[in-house]
Design an enzyme around this catalytic site. Structure first.
Site, PDB file in Angstrom:
ATOM      1  N   GLN A 210      -1.713  21.544  28.749  1.00 14.60           N
ATOM      2  CA  GLN A 210      -1.081  22.824  29.069  1.00 14.60           C
ATOM      3  C   GLN A 210      -1.339  23.272  30.505  1.00 14.60           C
ATOM      4  OE1 GLN A 210      -2.987  25.276  26.141  1.00 14.60           O
ATOM      5  NE2 GLN A 210      -1.939  24.313  24.412  1.00 14.60           N
ATOM      6  N   HIS A 281      -5.628  25.488  26.836  1.00 19.62           N
ATOM      7  CA  HIS A 281      -6.087  26.860  27.100  1.00 19.62           C
ATOM      8  C   HIS A 281      -6.711  27.079  28.473  1.00 19.62           C
ATOM      9  CE1 HIS A 281      -6.590  26.780  22.479  1.00 19.62           C
ATOM     10  NE2 HIS A 281      -5.343  26.621  22.883  1.00 19.62           N
ATOM     11  N   TYR A 394      -4.210  25.392  11.933  1.00 22.65           N
ATOM     12  CA  TYR A 394      -2.938  24.671  11.992  1.00 22.65           C
ATOM     13  C   TYR A 394      -2.695  23.857  10.718  1.00 22.65           C
ATOM     14  CZ  TYR A 394      -2.605  25.824  16.950  1.00 22.65           C
ATOM     15  OH  TYR A 394      -2.511  26.493  18.144  1.00 22.65           O
TER      16      TYR A 394
END
Ligand code: HEC
Ligand SMILES: [Ca+2]
Length: 502
Positions: A210, A281, A394
């Site tokens: 990310q 993150h 998840y």
């Protein structure tokens, strides 16, 4: 009651903990934990209940597999009003304590608090899907969207095919140059809606999951001092594929279509031991407070509980002076071994940060599955991750409950998205273009592909309205000097804007 319990006992007996599944040799250990990615694990010894199975076996006979109701006359939960966040606690209480008048049993004795909350999350996911199917997305008539206070059109500013690659951040120079960061490592420069090139000489960044080139923020007194701030994933010095969020500032030299970065200064970086190989993150938005300080966000880098540690840089919002020095009245200055730049803690992945005209600082951050948050950021406050959370894991297993005990001293979000939207860019409405939105937060979602207007009074949600949906993953929201709402999309990679319409 006894009849209802049977399927539960089956689930409890048929599940195993992570440690059993992996075998003793490959059980998670301290060495791999911080790098292990975004997914919090079920605690050791906790029953890894599958929430969908629990709901289908126990609740669906009355509430319906899709929350549509029907069984024994149970009303549908697929109503917009019942989707509002004020029902979180009443739903939870109904599951825990039962609804005697309606013939619904209390599940609080057979299910843990986390399991009761996970059932609320499951219902929210069913509601989110069901209501979207029933109500669709905001739609334009002859190109005009009608919303509660303003009508608007959606225009393309920079179309795909002009070099944008996972665009992440947008800001403008006073002379109208628009800069758009691209996650792989470049910054596109446009003037009057036309791309003129990319900036030369930028610091080297690493696209790691990310992370990559992320925020660009122009100093409010740019005309006087020329500073532009960047955040990006800084590659580790040892050459391994690992990195960490870093903040720098520098100055631009613009001659014709050539823009060059120089005079770079490091504003904040973490010691090399905190660089890791997780792609999760990075946080990273930068905000000026107009009083000589910047605020910026650093995500928890997959470190979970480390977001609670004042000695660890992950999962924090920082306040430092514009040159990187530490303000002496920061909340943890002088607290043994704590990192003095920390302003607030207990964050997960804060990809939205803005300070409104009244000086309130807001973030949006990702929960894992469910429970993306809008928080009002206050000095020294703890926002709870991963101790309290509106989310589940998840893998469909329960995670936490959202409500802290008073001793935990944890600040709750003013709004949570349930199901998750993948909360990303955040700004607030200002200027003349949409006067009746002024002061409202405008927030984007990646997976949710939604742009929401959120009005908050103090710490209470007043209203939320979806402005657009389904045009692409929304990574950045930036209100322009013209007051138009600019949005960076990913898949397709382009920049669009909302402009007023009659
Ligand atoms: C025997 C049928 C039955 C079963 C089984 C049942 N419920 Fe209910 N439940 C109801 C009825 C009837 C109501 C009342 C609805 C109303 O008043 O609008 C209700 C109310 C609720 C509410 C509050 C809804 C509201 O509108 O305020 C929630 C949440 C809920 N149930 C969740 C569950 C969950 C989760 C399970 C499984 C663990 C479950 N229920 C099992 C029949 C059932
Ligand atoms: Ca939180």
């Amino acid at each position: 009651m006894a009849k209802l319990l049977a399927p539960l006992a089956l689930i409890a007996g048929g599940t195993v903990t992570w440690a059993c599944m992996l075998g003793a040799d490959s059980a998670p250990n301290a060495k791999t934990a911080p790098n292990s990615g975004a997914q919090p694990r079920a605690e050791q010894g906790q029953r890894a209940v599958n929430v969908t199975r629990l709901y289908n076996d126990t609740c669906a006979k009355c509430h319906g597999e899709n929350a549509e109701g029907g069984g024994g006359g149970t009303p549908s939960l697929l109503k917009a009003e019942k989707f509002e966040q004020k029902w979180d606690k009443p739903f939870y209480d109904a599951i825990k304590n039962g609804v005697a008048s309606a013939g619904m049993d209390a599940y609080g004795e057979t299910l843990s608090d986390k399991e009761c909350w996970a059932l609320v999350v499951h219902i929210r996911e069913l509601q989110g899907r069901g209501l979207r199917q029933m109500n669709g997305s905001p739609k334009a008539t002859d190109g005009v969207y009608k919303s509660k206070y303003h009508n608007y059109r959606v225009e393309t500013v920079i179309d795909q095919g002009n070099g944008l690659q996972t665009p992440w951040g947008i800001d403008w120079l006073p002379d109208g140059h628009m800069m758009i960061t691209n996650r792989p490592g470049s910054i596109t420069v446009a003037k009057d809606g036309k791309v003129i090139g990319t900036i030369d000489g930028l610091p080297k960044s690493l696209e790691l999951g990310q992370g990559g080139m992320m925020e660009v923020a122009v100093h409010p007194q740019y005309a006087k001092n020329g500073w532009v701030y960047l955040s990006f994933t800084d590659p580790a010095k040892d050459g391994n594929r690992s990195g960490m969020t870093k903040i720098v500032r520098g100055k631009l030299k613009i001659s014709g279509d050539k823009v060059t970065w120089g005079s770079e200064e490091t504003i904040w970086e973490a010691p090399q031991k905190f660089y890791n190989g997780s792609g999760a993150h990075f946080g990273s938005r930068i905000v000026f407070d107009g009083k000589g300080n910047i605020f910026f966000a650093v995500g928890e880098r997959g470190g979970n509980m480390l977001a609670q540690e004042l000695t660890n840089p992950y999962g924090k919002i920082y306040r430092v002076k514009e040159d990187g020095k530490i303000p002496s009245d920061n909340p943890f200055v002088g607290v043994t071994d704590s990192i003095p730049g920390i302003w607030s803690l207990g964050h997960r992945n804060q990809q939205g940060l803005t300070m409104d005209a009244k000086g309130n600082l807001w973030d949006t951050e990702h929960g894992p599955r469910g429970g993306d948050e809008v928080n009002r950021i206050q000095k020294g406050a703890n926002y709870g991750w991963p101790v309290v959370a509106f989310s589940i894991n998840y893998n469909d297993s329960p995670f936490q409950t959202p409500w802290p005990t008073p001793e935990q001293k944890i600040t709750l979000p003013v709004f949570r998205w349930l199901p998750s939207i993948g909360a990303s860019g955040l700004d607030y409405a200002r200027g003349k273009a949409f006067p009746q939105w002024n002061g409202d937060l405008i927030a984007g979602g990646l997976a949710g592909q939604n742009l929401d207007r959120i009005r908050v009074n103090g710490d209470s949600l007043v209203e939320r309205e979806e402005l657009i949906h389904g045009m692409g993953r929304i990574r950045e929201v930036a209100v322009g000097p013209d007051g138009f709402v600019y949005v960076a999309l990913n898949q397709p990679d382009k920049v669009i804007r909302l402009v007023p319409a009659k």
